[in-house]
Design an enzyme around this catalytic site. Structure first.
Site, PDB file in Angstrom:
ATOM      1  N   LYS A  77      10.043  16.275  -3.219  1.00  0.00           N
ATOM      2  CA  LYS A  77       8.614  16.527  -3.459  1.00  0.00           C
ATOM      3  C   LYS A  77       7.998  15.341  -4.184  1.00  0.00           C
ATOM      4  CE  LYS A  77       9.168  21.530  -3.431  1.00  0.00           C
ATOM      5  NZ  LYS A  77       9.102  22.826  -4.076  1.00  0.00           N
ATOM      6  N   GLN A 121       9.633  25.312  -9.686  1.00  0.00           N
ATOM      7  CA  GLN A 121      10.696  25.313  -8.674  1.00  0.00           C
ATOM      8  C   GLN A 121      11.563  26.556  -8.862  1.00  0.00           C
ATOM      9  OE1 GLN A 121      10.863  23.172  -6.160  1.00  0.00           O
ATOM     10  NE2 GLN A 121      12.636  24.207  -5.311  1.00  0.00           N
ATOM     11  N   ASP A 144       1.692  26.556  -4.831  1.00  0.00           N
ATOM     12  CA  ASP A 144       2.752  27.301  -4.130  1.00  0.00           C
ATOM     13  C   ASP A 144       2.221  28.639  -3.600  1.00  0.00           C
ATOM     14  OD1 ASP A 144       5.215  26.307  -3.546  1.00  0.00           O
ATOM     15  OD2 ASP A 144       6.119  26.779  -5.480  1.00  0.00           O
TER      16      ASP A 144
END
Ligand SMILES: Nc1nc2c(c(=O)[nH]1)N[C@@H](CN(C=O)c1ccc(C(=O)N[C@@H](CCC(=O)O)C(=O)O)cc1)CN2
Ligand SMILES: [Mg+2]
Length: 311
Positions: A77, A121, A144
């Site tokens: 990422k 994450q 997200d």
């Protein structure tokens, strides 16, 4: 020869040429190539935004502990951010970090005007309350798409930040002009990260959607009716050829590391790829299918979040 006869002959020739091609060489849905094209476009857009508004979009990836797969995803990422010109504000916490320390960091990042996107994450260690941490992220920076407000927007069919993997799948289907209207879509897996949001997105695209999961009875009976089959469980070879309808579109969201017959570590999806590819119309490979789209949708969401605050 009349026009009608000529047209009939051409049609028969076309069918006889395309049918064997289709079954022997199903089309791969090439996420890697599409991700590259989108990233090139995002890079140009980021340059333009930076020169117009004086700063690049910024993304903060929060990672807890040293899980090797998560560390690799986070590196991916951050590398992708660098490639397109997005600034990284990532933070790596030790595995025993307290809940309040991460909460304070999220509060600070929520207030930071240089940060447009924040993500945690997953998974995080068991002593942390991941749900509460996700609730803490400013919904306008929730790249997200896991905050209840953004999930609620998805449920209502409203525009908002959407989870990256399902958004990537939908983008792939759109790119290959796969018509979803009235099609039977079966989603195997009901996670909040993939299964549930992808089902809502398919529904929004007018597919007829079924969600299957570990307690589903007669799974094969359901999957065999799927025009579009999405496998998102995380179990290698869960979907075998006898469970797939001929000419189906198969999307493999699974990412499983296995040791192959030669003793080598290899990445596979949830689908028995070699067997299923023979009889499907389109299929995503692993690696190179959905995975690269996940990272690209994250970059796209970060740019979207930036442009919203500058419009
Ligand atoms: N907060 C989140 N956590 C997790 C997510 C997520 O979307 N948000 N998804 C997964 C992991 N993931 C991103 O975080 C992810 C997994 C895989 C890939 C990818 O590009 N895979 C490549 C292969 C990479 C390799 O060789 O190892 C591919 O499929 O081609 C990107 C992102 C769980 N956690
Ligand atoms: Mg993949």
């Amino acid at each position: 020869m009349s026009d009608t006869t000529a047209r009939k002959i051409i049609k028969v020739l076309m069918i006889s040429l395309t049918l064997p091609m289709k079954s022997v060489y199903p089309q791969l849905l090439d996420g890697k190539a599409l991700a590259q094209r989108i990233q090139d476009q995002l890079k140009a857009e980021v340059e333009r935004l930076k020169s117009t508004y004086g700063r690049p979009p910024g993304l903060a990836v929060l990672m807890v502990g040293d899980h090797p797969a998560s560390a690799a995803y986070v590196r991916n990422k951050e590398r992708a951010c660098t490639k397109v010109g997005i600034a990284s504000f990532g933070q790596h916490f030790p595995a025993d970090v307290s809940q309040s320390e991460i909460e304070q960091t999220i509060d600070r990042l929520n207030q930071d005007p240089n940060v447009d996107g924040i993500l945690l994450q997953l998974p995080v260690p068991a002593h942390l309350n991941a749900v509460y941490l996700l609730h803490k992220i400013d919904p306008d920076k929730d790249v997200d798409g896991l905050h209840p407000l953004n999930l609620g927007r998805l449920l209502r069919g409203e525009r908002g930040l959407q989870s990256c993997t399902p958004a990537g799948v939908m983008r792939l289907l759109r790119e290959y002009r796969i018509d979803l209207k009235g099609k039977n879509a079966v989603v195997v897996g009901r996670s909040i990260l993939v299964g549930k949001p992808i089902a809502l997105m398919l529904l929004e695209a007018d597919a007829t959607v079924t969600i299957a999961h570990s307690r589903t009875k007669n799974l094969a009976e359901l999957t065999r009716q799927a025009d579009i089959l999405i496998a998102a469980v995380g179990r290698p070879n869960l979907i075998t050829a006898d469970q797939v309808k001929p000419n189906a579109i198969v999307i493999d969201v699974g990412i499983n590391r296995v040791i192959d017959a030669q003793g080598k570590s290899r990445l596979v999806g949830d689908v028995d790829f070699d067997a299923v590819r023979e009889m499907s119309q389109f299929i995503t490979p692993v690696p190179g299918g959905v995975g690269p789209m996940t990272v690209t949708m994250l970059l796209q969401n970060t740019v979207f979040s930036y442009t919203r605050t500058h419009s």
